[in-house]
Design a protein around this motif. Sequence first.
Motif, PDB file in Angstrom:
ATOM      1  N   ARG A   1     -49.354  15.712 -51.061  1.00 52.23           N
ATOM      2  CA  ARG A   1     -50.350  16.600 -51.667  1.00 52.23           C
ATOM      3  C   ARG A   1     -50.936  17.555 -50.624  1.00 52.23           C
ATOM      4  NH1 ARG A   1     -53.232  12.937 -53.312  1.00 52.23           N
ATOM      5  NH2 ARG A   1     -54.933  12.925 -51.807  1.00 52.23           N
ATOM      6  N   THR A   2     -51.239  17.026 -49.449  1.00 50.45           N
ATOM      7  CA  THR A   2     -51.817  17.854 -48.385  1.00 50.45           C
ATOM      8  C   THR A   2     -50.859  18.967 -47.965  1.00 50.45           C
ATOM      9  OG1 THR A   2     -53.107  15.976 -47.556  1.00 50.45           O
ATOM     10  CG2 THR A   2     -52.757  17.814 -46.041  1.00 50.45           C
ATOM     11  N   LEU A   3     -49.595  18.636 -47.835  1.00 53.44           N
ATOM     12  CA  LEU A   3     -48.601  19.631 -47.428  1.00 53.44           C
ATOM     13  C   LEU A   3     -48.413  20.696 -48.502  1.00 53.44           C
ATOM     14  CD1 LEU A   3     -45.883  17.366 -45.750  1.00 53.44           C
ATOM     15  CD2 LEU A   3     -47.692  18.697 -44.655  1.00 53.44           C
ATOM     16  N   LYS A   4     -48.373  20.276 -49.768  1.00 53.44           N
ATOM     17  CA  LYS A   4     -48.208  21.245 -50.845  1.00 53.44           C
ATOM     18  C   LYS A   4     -49.409  22.167 -50.943  1.00 53.44           C
ATOM     19  CE  LYS A   4     -44.994  18.636 -53.751  1.00 53.44           C
ATOM     20  NZ  LYS A   4     -44.765  17.970 -55.062  1.00 53.44           N
ATOM     21  N   GLU A   5     -50.592  21.634 -50.765  1.00 49.77           N
ATOM     22  CA  GLU A   5     -51.799  22.454 -50.834  1.00 49.77           C
ATOM     23  C   GLU A   5     -51.884  23.434 -49.672  1.00 49.77           C
ATOM     24  OE1 GLU A   5     -54.980  19.651 -51.026  1.00 49.77           O
ATOM     25  OE2 GLU A   5     -54.670  19.207 -53.170  1.00 49.77           O
ATOM     26  N   PHE A   6     -51.369  23.038 -48.511  1.00 46.94           N
ATOM     27  CA  PHE A   6     -51.390  23.946 -47.357  1.00 46.94           C
ATOM     28  C   PHE A   6     -50.462  25.127 -47.602  1.00 46.94           C
ATOM     29  CE2 PHE A   6     -50.300  25.513 -43.168  1.00 46.94           C
ATOM     30  CZ  PHE A   6     -51.538  25.538 -42.536  1.00 46.94           C
ATOM     31  N   GLY A   7     -49.307  24.844 -48.186  1.00 41.84           N
ATOM     32  CA  GLY A   7     -48.368  25.900 -48.545  1.00 41.84           C
ATOM     33  C   GLY A   7     -47.356  26.215 -47.459  1.00 41.84           C
ATOM     34  N   GLY A   8     -46.166  26.603 -47.887  1.00 41.78           N
ATOM     35  CA  GLY A   8     -45.136  27.037 -46.958  1.00 41.78           C
ATOM     36  C   GLY A   8     -44.388  25.930 -46.251  1.00 41.78           C
ATOM     37  N   ILE A   9     -44.583  24.677 -46.671  1.00 41.80           N
ATOM     38  CA  ILE A   9     -43.948  23.530 -46.017  1.00 41.80           C
ATOM     39  C   ILE A   9     -42.881  22.954 -46.933  1.00 41.80           C
ATOM     40  CG2 ILE A   9     -44.289  21.277 -44.952  1.00 41.80           C
ATOM     41  CD1 ILE A   9     -45.790  23.440 -43.491  1.00 41.80           C
ATOM     42  N   ARG A  10     -41.674  22.849 -46.438  1.00 40.16           N
ATOM     43  CA  ARG A  10     -40.579  22.253 -47.192  1.00 40.16           C
ATOM     44  C   ARG A  10     -40.565  20.732 -46.992  1.00 40.16           C
ATOM     45  NH1 ARG A  10     -35.813  23.342 -45.076  1.00 40.16           N
ATOM     46  NH2 ARG A  10     -34.707  22.895 -47.024  1.00 40.16           N
ATOM     47  N   ARG A  11     -39.841  20.041 -47.845  1.00 35.76           N
ATOM     48  CA  ARG A  11     -39.596  18.604 -47.726  1.00 35.76           C
ATOM     49  C   ARG A  11     -40.890  17.772 -47.771  1.00 35.76           C
ATOM     50  NH1 ARG A  11     -38.178  17.004 -43.107  1.00 35.76           N
ATOM     51  NH2 ARG A  11     -36.750  15.346 -43.653  1.00 35.76           N
ATOM     52  N   SER A  12     -41.883  18.237 -48.517  1.00 36.01           N
ATOM     53  CA  SER A  12     -43.190  17.565 -48.500  1.00 36.01           C
ATOM     54  C   SER A  12     -43.102  16.124 -49.018  1.00 36.01           C
ATOM     55  CB  SER A  12     -44.210  18.361 -49.321  1.00 36.01           C
ATOM     56  OG  SER A  12     -43.760  18.527 -50.656  1.00 36.01           O
ATOM     57  N   THR A  13     -42.298  15.895 -50.049  1.00 37.35           N
ATOM     58  CA  THR A  13     -42.171  14.537 -50.583  1.00 37.35           C
ATOM     59  C   THR A  13     -41.456  13.619 -49.592  1.00 37.35           C
ATOM     60  OG1 THR A  13     -42.117  15.399 -52.856  1.00 37.35           O
ATOM     61  CG2 THR A  13     -41.296  13.148 -52.493  1.00 37.35           C
ATOM     62  N   VAL A  14     -40.404  14.129 -48.972  1.00 36.82           N
ATOM     63  CA  VAL A  14     -39.659  13.343 -47.983  1.00 36.82           C
ATOM     64  C   VAL A  14     -40.555  13.007 -46.793  1.00 36.82           C
ATOM     65  CG1 VAL A  14     -37.732  13.359 -46.353  1.00 36.82           C
ATOM     66  CG2 VAL A  14     -37.439  14.294 -48.659  1.00 36.82           C
ATOM     67  N   ILE A  15     -41.273  13.991 -46.302  1.00 41.01           N
ATOM     68  CA  ILE A  15     -42.160  13.773 -45.154  1.00 41.01           C
ATOM     69  C   ILE A  15     -43.260  12.778 -45.513  1.00 41.01           C
ATOM     70  CG2 ILE A  15     -43.825  14.866 -43.596  1.00 41.01           C
ATOM     71  CD1 ILE A  15     -42.073  17.399 -43.764  1.00 41.01           C
ATOM     72  N   GLY A  16     -43.768  12.862 -46.738  1.00 43.71           N
ATOM     73  CA  GLY A  16     -44.780  11.904 -47.177  1.00 43.71           C
ATOM     74  C   GLY A  16     -44.270  10.481 -47.114  1.00 43.71           C
ATOM     75  N   ARG A  17     -43.049  10.274 -47.601  1.00 43.37           N
ATOM     76  CA  ARG A  17     -42.457   8.938 -47.573  1.00 43.37           C
ATOM     77  C   ARG A  17     -42.205   8.473 -46.142  1.00 43.37           C
ATOM     78  NH1 ARG A  17     -38.394  10.117 -50.247  1.00 43.37           N
ATOM     79  NH2 ARG A  17     -36.772  10.210 -48.644  1.00 43.37           N
ATOM     80  N   GLU A  18     -41.711   9.371 -45.298  1.00 41.09           N
ATOM     81  CA  GLU A  18     -41.423   9.008 -43.912  1.00 41.09           C
ATOM     82  C   GLU A  18     -42.696   8.645 -43.156  1.00 41.09           C
ATOM     83  OE1 GLU A  18     -37.423  11.782 -43.286  1.00 41.09           O
ATOM     84  OE2 GLU A  18     -39.395  12.559 -42.745  1.00 41.09           O
ATOM     85  N   LEU A  19     -43.735   9.449 -43.316  1.00 42.41           N
ATOM     86  CA  LEU A  19     -44.979   9.164 -42.600  1.00 42.41           C
ATOM     87  C   LEU A  19     -45.633   7.880 -43.103  1.00 42.41           C
ATOM     88  CD1 LEU A  19     -46.612  12.681 -42.082  1.00 42.41           C
ATOM     89  CD2 LEU A  19     -45.725  11.128 -40.335  1.00 42.41           C
ATOM     90  N   ALA A  20     -45.551   7.630 -44.387  1.00 45.59           N
ATOM     91  CA  ALA A  20     -46.123   6.397 -44.929  1.00 45.59           C
ATOM     92  C   ALA A  20     -45.417   5.171 -44.350  1.00 45.59           C
ATOM     93  CB  ALA A  20     -46.021   6.394 -46.452  1.00 45.59           C
TER      94      ALA A  20
END
Length: 256
Positions: free
Chosen positions: A97-116
């Motif tokens: 959610r944070t990445l999507k709200e910031f904008g311009g960032i690809r792979r936000s769902t993948v990065i979310g899973r990796e960081l978690a």
Amino acid sequence: MRLAWHVTATDVRRIKTLMAAANGLPIIEARRRRNLATQRPRISLAGFWHGLCGALLTTQQKAGPNSAVTRLLATRPFPLSIRRVEAERNVAPFVTRTLKEFGGIRRSTVIGRELATNYRSLSGGLWDEIDPMLARLTTHVSAEYERDVANFLADQLLGIGPKQSRNLLQGIGLTRYEIPLDSRLAKWLNDFGFPVKLNATALADRYYYQFVSDGVQALCKAANVAPCLFDAAVFASFDADEWSDPKSVEWGYDGD
């Protein structure tokens, strides 16, 4: 069987020309201050986490001085800091959610899973293994040990391969020899006439990556250039006009 890297006088001249063109750029000076410092500070979990975020965010995404990734990593307070993540019950959706709200960032769902996943590993005891390794890197300057630590991180962290592990360590100022062989560097070396053709697929293999890294380090040694500075010069050569702006700085990791 053994393979010996042979560096020519022409190779050395071309490296020196590259470095001369990059002399004085903020990215070069930042790398020199951080990675070539006589005394390097201990890295906290917060700083390491910021570096980990940077390594994942710069995978398959533009990371130039004006990119969304660079702006996000330079934002203070950092939106994905370890403190913010610790306060979240569900880390993956928070990151996405944070990445999507910031904008311009690809792979936000993948990065979310990796960081978690990586957060759970670090808080579950992995940080206790990594911390003394980073402490040793602050005083023990060795290409061999840098490689050992990079390999350990690639083995233990989700989404971290040979390139990302070196990107992380270089970004937090703890490596001089082992550098991230990314698309920019691969293109530059291919144009340079490096004796083996580089591509992302091949560089995902640890042993091929290390083979190429040995060649890059031999080239830098012959030219009397620290590999971490060579990496910065190549990176900046693709958008030198933007990096010449005094306001442009390499994204760093302070863990805010």
